[in-house]
Design a protein around this motif. Structure first.
Motif, PDB file in Angstrom:
ATOM      1  N   SER A 107       0.576 -13.936  -5.133  1.00 21.16           N
ATOM      2  CA  SER A 107      -0.035 -12.876  -5.942  1.00 21.16           C
ATOM      3  C   SER A 107       0.118 -11.357  -5.204  1.00 21.16           C
ATOM      4  N   LEU A 108       0.326 -10.449  -5.764  1.00 19.94           N
ATOM      5  CA  LEU A 108       0.478  -9.190  -5.084  1.00 19.94           C
ATOM      6  C   LEU A 108      -0.833  -8.338  -5.172  1.00 19.94           C
ATOM      7  N   SER A 109      -1.227  -7.672  -4.102  1.00 19.93           N
ATOM      8  CA  SER A 109      -2.100  -6.333  -4.025  1.00 19.93           C
ATOM      9  C   SER A 109      -1.321  -5.292  -4.046  1.00 19.93           C
ATOM     10  N   LEU A 110      -1.715  -4.548  -5.198  1.00 18.48           N
ATOM     11  CA  LEU A 110      -1.135  -3.241  -4.991  1.00 18.48           C
ATOM     12  C   LEU A 110      -2.195  -2.110  -4.942  1.00 18.48           C
ATOM     13  N   VAL A 111      -2.212  -1.271  -3.968  1.00 11.00           N
ATOM     14  CA  VAL A 111      -3.192  -0.215  -3.440  1.00 11.00           C
ATOM     15  C   VAL A 111      -2.504   1.124  -3.126  1.00 11.00           C
ATOM     16  N   ILE A 112      -3.069   2.107  -4.072  1.00 14.85           N
ATOM     17  CA  ILE A 112      -2.757   3.488  -3.953  1.00 14.85           C
ATOM     18  C   ILE A 112      -3.777   4.321  -3.512  1.00 14.85           C
ATOM     19  N   VAL A 113      -3.031   5.053  -2.378  1.00 17.77           N
ATOM     20  CA  VAL A 113      -3.762   5.919  -1.698  1.00 17.77           C
ATOM     21  C   VAL A 113      -3.476   7.353  -1.577  1.00 17.77           C
ATOM     22  N   ILE A 146       0.770  -1.215  -0.012  1.00 16.01           N
ATOM     23  CA  ILE A 146       0.190   0.056  -0.007  1.00 16.01           C
ATOM     24  C   ILE A 146       0.880   1.247  -0.187  1.00 16.01           C
ATOM     25  N   LEU A 147       0.538   2.142  -1.011  1.00 19.77           N
ATOM     26  CA  LEU A 147       1.515   3.327  -0.935  1.00 19.77           C
ATOM     27  C   LEU A 147       0.605   4.435  -0.769  1.00 19.77           C
ATOM     28  N   TYR A 148       1.043   5.175   0.291  1.00 23.87           N
ATOM     29  CA  TYR A 148       0.232   6.322   0.733  1.00 23.87           C
ATOM     30  C   TYR A 148       1.140   7.658   0.270  1.00 23.87           C
ATOM     31  N   TYR A 149      -0.011   8.674  -0.158  1.00 24.27           N
ATOM     32  CA  TYR A 149       0.734   9.905  -0.850  1.00 24.27           C
ATOM     33  C   TYR A 149       0.320  11.064   0.199  1.00 24.27           C
ATOM     34  N   GLN A 150       1.304  12.009   0.110  1.00 28.92           N
ATOM     35  CA  GLN A 150       0.784  13.313   0.742  1.00 28.92           C
ATOM     36  C   GLN A 150       0.055  14.087  -0.038  1.00 28.92           C
ATOM     37  N   SER A 151      -0.707  15.082   0.405  1.00 29.77           N
ATOM     38  CA  SER A 151      -1.745  15.737  -0.446  1.00 29.77           C
ATOM     39  C   SER A 151      -0.992  16.453  -1.684  1.00 29.77           C
ATOM     40  N   ILE A 179      -2.166  -8.804 -14.165  1.00 31.98           N
ATOM     41  CA  ILE A 179      -3.415  -9.362 -13.669  1.00 31.98           C
ATOM     42  C   ILE A 179      -3.698 -10.577 -14.318  1.00 31.98           C
ATOM     43  N   LYS A 180      -3.800 -10.436 -15.542  1.00 39.33           N
ATOM     44  CA  LYS A 180      -4.013 -11.495 -16.406  1.00 39.33           C
ATOM     45  C   LYS A 180      -3.066 -12.541 -16.227  1.00 39.33           C
ATOM     46  N   LEU A 181      -1.883 -12.479 -16.011  1.00 42.94           N
ATOM     47  CA  LEU A 181      -0.747 -13.331 -15.849  1.00 42.94           C
ATOM     48  C   LEU A 181      -0.826 -14.031 -14.293  1.00 42.94           C
ATOM     49  N   GLY A 182      -1.603 -13.276 -13.421  1.00 39.23           N
ATOM     50  CA  GLY A 182      -1.618 -13.936 -12.160  1.00 39.23           C
ATOM     51  C   GLY A 182      -0.802 -13.324 -11.134  1.00 39.23           C
ATOM     52  N   VAL A 183       0.249 -12.505 -11.727  1.00 37.54           N
ATOM     53  CA  VAL A 183       1.241 -11.821 -10.925  1.00 37.54           C
ATOM     54  C   VAL A 183       0.605 -10.786  -9.994  1.00 37.54           C
ATOM     55  N   THR A 184      -0.558 -10.043 -10.388  1.00 38.21           N
ATOM     56  CA  THR A 184      -1.141  -9.223  -9.691  1.00 38.21           C
ATOM     57  C   THR A 184      -2.494  -9.902  -9.274  1.00 38.21           C
ATOM     58  N   LYS A 185      -3.177  -9.727  -8.068  1.00 38.46           N
ATOM     59  CA  LYS A 185      -4.482 -10.208  -7.890  1.00 38.46           C
ATOM     60  C   LYS A 185      -5.205  -9.105  -7.710  1.00 38.46           C
ATOM     61  N   ASN A 186      -4.943  -7.920  -7.469  1.00 36.59           N
ATOM     62  CA  ASN A 186      -5.672  -6.671  -6.974  1.00 36.59           C
ATOM     63  C   ASN A 186      -5.064  -5.418  -7.385  1.00 36.59           C
ATOM     64  N   PHE A 187      -5.392  -4.602  -8.035  1.00 32.93           N
ATOM     65  CA  PHE A 187      -5.033  -3.035  -7.925  1.00 32.93           C
ATOM     66  C   PHE A 187      -6.208  -2.133  -7.610  1.00 32.93           C
ATOM     67  N   LYS A 188      -5.856  -1.164  -6.791  1.00 36.02           N
ATOM     68  CA  LYS A 188      -6.884  -0.228  -6.308  1.00 36.02           C
ATOM     69  C   LYS A 188      -6.314   1.059  -6.168  1.00 36.02           C
ATOM     70  N   VAL A 189      -7.035   2.159  -6.709  1.00 34.40           N
ATOM     71  CA  VAL A 189      -6.557   3.388  -6.498  1.00 34.40           C
ATOM     72  C   VAL A 189      -7.809   3.921  -5.413  1.00 34.40           C
ATOM     73  N   THR A 190      -7.547   4.714  -4.318  1.00 35.20           N
ATOM     74  CA  THR A 190      -8.575   5.230  -3.371  1.00 35.20           C
ATOM     75  C   THR A 190      -7.971   6.358  -2.795  1.00 35.20           C
ATOM     76  N   ASP A 191      -8.756   6.740  -1.880  1.00 37.59           N
ATOM     77  CA  ASP A 191      -8.199   8.006  -0.964  1.00 37.59           C
ATOM     78  C   ASP A 191      -8.286   7.834   0.332  1.00 37.59           C
ATOM     79  N   PHE A 192      -8.171   8.789   1.146  1.00 42.12           N
ATOM     80  CA  PHE A 192      -7.921   8.644   2.698  1.00 42.12           C
ATOM     81  C   PHE A 192      -9.339   8.471   3.258  1.00 42.12           C
ATOM     82  N   THR A 193     -10.367   8.699   2.513  1.00 40.65           N
ATOM     83  CA  THR A 193     -11.673   8.548   3.147  1.00 40.65           C
ATOM     84  C   THR A 193     -12.183   7.121   3.080  1.00 40.65           C
ATOM     85  N   ASP A 194     -11.603   6.324   2.247  1.00 38.46           N
ATOM     86  CA  ASP A 194     -11.961   4.721   2.248  1.00 38.46           C
ATOM     87  C   ASP A 194     -11.088   4.049   3.154  1.00 38.46           C
ATOM     88  N   GLU A 195     -11.585   3.668   4.349  1.00 37.96           N
ATOM     89  CA  GLU A 195     -11.228   2.823   5.450  1.00 37.96           C
ATOM     90  C   GLU A 195     -10.370   1.726   4.974  1.00 37.96           C
TER      91      GLU A 195
END
Length: 224
Positions: A181-187, A150-155, A208-224
């Motif tokens: 398989s890796l889950s990669l989340v950007i916040v 999970i990569l968190y970014y400053q404002s 994702i198709k190759l099965g290397v990554t099972k989940n990729f998500k981009v979200t913000d700080f309001t999403d717990e």
């Protein structure tokens, strides 16, 4: 000032969480630094942290039992001495949330080497923190059991990762010893993100198709 000494009476605590806004609120934390909580599994500081020497002593006494550590979830607290103390005293952690300064990437490597059971890590990026390229390169080089990043970014942080660097990360990931398989989340705070680059998204879909990554998500700080 809120007294903390009463906590030492609960030696069977499994989770300890603080939400103080200032480290001055931890003036009584010294009463806990020598207490052994044999059942403590989760330690979380939502905003401020105690003084370094007090927290390091607490980790020395209780770190071996900890499975999850979260440092200043809302502020990106970052101190190299604390990060190194985690690497030294907390070998059994599974989940970790920290900040690593942009000139201290070697500390992240030390954490991965010493904390071999680490499965999920949340890292602050941008500005004074590691950029995403350094973070990804360190993860792929040193991590052993990571399956969630999970990569968190400053404002005010902007994504700078080039498609060639993202592709390189996935190639190196697949060539390492077997990983889950890796889950990669950007916040972030709504700034431009990886998904704004079509080439990046094509790379992510490919792995994702190759099965290397099972989940990729981009979200913000309001999403717990």
């Amino acid at each position: 000032m809120f007294p903390l000494s009463f906590i030492s009476n609960f030696i069977n605590l499994q989770e300890l969480q603080f939400s103080f806004n200032s480290n001055e609120d931890f003036i009584n934390f010294g009463t806990l630094q020598h207490t052994s909580f044999s059942q403590l599994k989760i330690l979380k500081f939502q905003r401020a942290c105690p003084r370094n020497e007090l927290l390091i002593k607490f980790l020395e006494n209780n770190g071996k039992n900890l499975k999850e550590i979260y440092l200043c979830e809302y502020t990106g607290y970052c101190d190299n001495s604390i990060n190194l103390a985690i690497a030294r005293f907390c070998p059994n952690i599974r989940k970790l949330s920290i900040g690593i300064k942009n000139n201290e990437s070697e500390t992240l490597g030390i954490i991965f080497i010493n904390c071999q059971y680490l499965e999920s890590i949340k890292i602050w990026c941008g500005g004074e923190f590691l950029n995403e390229k350094e973070a990804l390169e360190t993860v792929v080089k040193y991590s052993q059991n990571i399956y969630e990043l999970i990569l968190y970014y400053q404002s005010d942080a902007q994504f700078e990762l080039l498609p060639i660097d993202l592709e390189s990360f996935f190639i190196n990931w697949t060539s390492c010893k077997p990983h889950k398989s890796l889950s990669l989340v950007i916040v972030n705070y709504g700034t431009g993100s990886l998904d704004a680059n079509d080439e990046n998204m094509e790379i992510i879909k490919k792995y994702i198709k190759l099965g290397v990554t099972k989940n990729f998500k981009v979200t913000d700080f309001t999403d717990e």
